[in-house]
Scaffold this active site. Structure first.
Site, PDB file in Angstrom:
ATOM      1  N   TYR A  40       4.399 -20.124  30.954  1.00 40.90           N
ATOM      2  CA  TYR A  40       3.136 -20.477  30.290  1.00 40.90           C
ATOM      3  C   TYR A  40       2.190 -19.293  30.168  1.00 40.90           C
ATOM      4  O   TYR A  40       1.350 -19.267  29.277  1.00 40.90           O
ATOM      5  CB  TYR A  40       2.436 -21.627  31.026  1.00 40.90           C
ATOM      6  CG  TYR A  40       2.983 -22.978  30.648  1.00 40.90           C
ATOM      7  CD1 TYR A  40       4.249 -23.369  31.069  1.00 40.90           C
ATOM      8  CD2 TYR A  40       2.244 -23.858  29.859  1.00 40.90           C
ATOM      9  CE1 TYR A  40       4.752 -24.607  30.721  1.00 40.90           C
ATOM     10  CE2 TYR A  40       2.746 -25.103  29.505  1.00 40.90           C
ATOM     11  CZ  TYR A  40       4.000 -25.475  29.941  1.00 40.90           C
ATOM     12  OH  TYR A  40       4.503 -26.698  29.582  1.00 40.90           O
ATOM     13  N   LYS A  73      15.706 -23.715  40.723  1.00 41.09           N
ATOM     14  CA  LYS A  73      16.977 -23.374  40.074  1.00 41.09           C
ATOM     15  C   LYS A  73      17.430 -22.072  40.716  1.00 41.09           C
ATOM     16  O   LYS A  73      17.553 -21.036  40.066  1.00 41.09           O
ATOM     17  CB  LYS A  73      16.744 -23.235  38.553  1.00 41.09           C
ATOM     18  CG  LYS A  73      17.993 -23.071  37.721  1.00 41.09           C
ATOM     19  CD  LYS A  73      18.834 -24.321  37.571  1.00 41.09           C
ATOM     20  CE  LYS A  73      20.131 -23.993  36.843  1.00 41.09           C
ATOM     21  NZ  LYS A  73      21.109 -25.107  36.879  1.00 41.09           N
ATOM     22  N   ASP A 131      18.126 -29.522  37.430  1.00 35.15           N
ATOM     23  CA  ASP A 131      19.027 -30.357  36.622  1.00 35.15           C
ATOM     24  C   ASP A 131      19.483 -31.579  37.419  1.00 35.15           C
ATOM     25  O   ASP A 131      19.463 -32.711  36.926  1.00 35.15           O
ATOM     26  CB  ASP A 131      20.223 -29.543  36.086  1.00 35.15           C
ATOM     27  CG  ASP A 131      20.864 -28.645  37.135  1.00 35.15           C
ATOM     28  OD1 ASP A 131      20.361 -28.565  38.277  1.00 35.15           O
ATOM     29  OD2 ASP A 131      21.890 -28.005  36.816  1.00 35.15           O
ATOM     30  N   ASP A 162       6.606 -29.605  33.771  1.00 34.73           N
ATOM     31  CA  ASP A 162       6.296 -30.215  32.472  1.00 34.73           C
ATOM     32  C   ASP A 162       7.420 -31.150  32.059  1.00 34.73           C
ATOM     33  O   ASP A 162       7.191 -32.295  31.662  1.00 34.73           O
ATOM     34  CB  ASP A 162       6.110 -29.109  31.421  1.00 34.73           C
ATOM     35  CG  ASP A 162       5.892 -29.679  30.033  1.00 34.73           C
ATOM     36  OD1 ASP A 162       5.066 -30.598  29.901  1.00 34.73           O
ATOM     37  OD2 ASP A 162       6.560 -29.214  29.091  1.00 34.73           O
ATOM     38  N   ASP A 207       7.701 -35.764  32.149  1.00 32.90           N
ATOM     39  CA  ASP A 207       7.906 -36.691  31.023  1.00 32.90           C
ATOM     40  C   ASP A 207       9.011 -37.682  31.362  1.00 32.90           C
ATOM     41  O   ASP A 207       8.907 -38.867  31.059  1.00 32.90           O
ATOM     42  CB  ASP A 207       8.255 -35.936  29.725  1.00 32.90           C
ATOM     43  CG  ASP A 207       7.022 -35.688  28.855  1.00 32.90           C
ATOM     44  OD1 ASP A 207       5.909 -35.554  29.413  1.00 32.90           O
ATOM     45  OD2 ASP A 207       7.167 -35.634  27.617  1.00 32.90           O
TER      46      ASP A 207
HETATM   47  C1  IPM Z   1       1.487 -31.516  29.158  1.00 34.34           C
HETATM   48  C2  IPM Z   1       1.693 -31.054  27.737  1.00 34.34           C
HETATM   49  C3  IPM Z   1       1.177 -29.628  27.625  1.00 34.34           C
HETATM   50  C4  IPM Z   1       1.991 -28.764  28.572  1.00 34.34           C
HETATM   51  C5  IPM Z   1       1.199 -29.068  26.205  1.00 34.34           C
HETATM   52  C6  IPM Z   1       0.495 -29.974  25.224  1.00 34.34           C
HETATM   53  C7  IPM Z   1       0.621 -27.693  26.151  1.00 34.34           C
HETATM   54  O1  IPM Z   1       3.023 -31.171  27.373  1.00 34.34           O
HETATM   55  O2  IPM Z   1       0.323 -31.620  29.584  1.00 34.34           O
HETATM   56  O3  IPM Z   1       2.467 -31.811  29.844  1.00 34.34           O
HETATM   57  O4  IPM Z   1       3.056 -28.269  28.219  1.00 34.34           O
HETATM   58  O5  IPM Z   1       1.526 -28.573  29.697  1.00 34.34           O
HETATM   59 MN    MN Z   2       4.257 -32.089  28.886  1.00 31.01          MN
END
Ligand code: IPM
Ligand code: MN
Length: 361
Positions: free
Chosen positions: A137, A196, A230, A254, A258
């Site tokens: 990042y 990893k 993984d 990140d 999700d």
């Molecule tokens: C999150 C989002 C952000 C990230 C993006 C929108 C920059 O995916 O908050 O997880 O990658 O951190």
């Molecule tokens: Mn994200």
């Protein structure tokens, strides 16, 4: 009476709608628990960018430093090229305010449909501490010979010992305070490093050494585990009950959060905190701006409400935060038909009313 100065950034798309409900619940909670909220609105987002070309100017960051916390809706506009608002607002706030922790609980609430067979709230009950200031990042990078057949693109993952140590310290402390033993739902508090080490032999070697050094020396009461990222994805689906607190770098964090979010019922419920333990933290529902649902009153505000709950917890209003959590659990268990937009059986503001009324009881 204690007063908290809160900056509210509703942002784009459905952001304003869900933030309105979070604010409704926060106000009801403040009245009940006898503290005051001094709210100031900021209109940073896609619309303002289109009007003025401004994302989050340095002057605004200076302004935000004066607040106790920030409540964010969503950033992302269909007319703005991807990357501009994300980098210019969300990531800029995270970096400039040094919110070096991204805390993302993965908790399945009662009554919420889970895509994992045979898993319920007891099994899906852990938290991810995502490092929020480094990795790819903020690593160096760039192109050479762009546009040619010999084009080279580089984007480095970078970590300093300082960044790793401060993140680990937060994660160990979090595990001590909110691990499964601390919460009375397990026999140990466990912190697992997700890395990893078999391929990223520099970055995650540093993380692993720092992890065990700190754990051995300062947190012998906390069990330490290690998982490759993984394999972590696999276990998050197959055996989420193994997890307690996970700590990992920015990019892995990140991605796995999700996956975590969908196992806890999706973007309608998942919230996160961008935390600077000694500075200004920012709380957000982790779903996007969902532009196609804008203005229809169908989007689920529970993620934003949970972001508000995390904000109060971080500010030290733990009882008030617990009350919101209980009210949300009550709503998912007894009221909402689904967490999906348009399928809740209630409008956005009705869901806010349900939770606000329950908190006030
Ligand atoms: C999150 C989002 C952000 C990230 C993006 C929108 C920059 O995916 O908050 O997880 O990658 O951190
Ligand atoms: Mn994200």
């Amino acid at each position: 009476m204690k007063t908290y100065k809160i900056a509210v950034m509703p942002g784009d798309g459905t952001g304003p709608e869900v933030v309105a409900e979070a604010v409704k619940v926060l106000k009801a909670t403040a009245a009940k628990f006898k503290f005051k909220l001094d709210l100031t609105n900021f209109d940073f987002g896609g619309e303002r960018y289109k009007r003025t070309g401004e994302t989050l100017p340095d002057s605004a960051v200076a302004e935000l430093r004066k607040f106790d916390a920030i409540l964010l809706g969503a950033i992302g506009h269909p007319d703005v090229k991807p990357g501009i608002l994300e980098k210019g607002i969300l990531l800029k706030a995270r970096f400039d305010l040094d919110q070096y922790i991204n805390l993302r609980p993965v908790r399945l609430f009662p009554g919420v449909e889970c895509p994992l067979k045979g898993k319920g709230p007891k099994e899906i009950d852990y938290a991810v501490v995502r490092e929020n200031s480094g990795d790819a990042y903020t690593g160096t990078g760039g192109f050479t010979m762009k546009g040619t057949a010999n084009e080279v693109a580089v984007q480095s993952a970078v970590y300093t010992r300082f960044q790793v140590d401060r993140c680990l310290k937060y994660a160990f402390e979090y595990a001590r305070k909110y691990g499964k033993k601390a919460r009375g739902v397990g026999s140990e508090n466990t912190l697992a490093l997700v890395g990893k080490t078999n391929v990223l032999t520099y970055i995650y070697d540093l993380w692993e050494r720092a992890f065990h050094e700190m754990g051995q020396k300062e947190y012998p009461d906390i069990r330490r585990d290690y998982y490759h990222v993984d394999a972590t994805c696999m276990w998050m689906v197959k055996s989420p009950e193994w997890f307690d607190v996970l700590v990992t770098g920015n990019l892995f964090g990140d991605i796995i959060t999700d996956l975590g979010a969908i196992t806890q019922g999706g973007m309608g419920i998942a919230a996160g905190g961008n935390i600077n333990p000694k500075g200004v933290s920012m709380f957000e529902p982790i779903g996007g701006s969902a532009p196609k649902y804008t203005g229809q009153g169908v989007i689920n505000p529970l993620a934003a409400i949970c972001a508000g709950q995390m904000m109060l917890e971080t500010l030290g209003e733990e009882k008030a935060a617990k009350k919101i959590e209980d009210a949300v659990k009550w709503a998912t268990a007894n009221k909402l038909k689904s967490l999906a937009a348009g399928k809740m059986g209630y409008s956005t503001s009705q869901v806010g009313d349900l939770v606000a009324t329950k908190v006030a009881e």
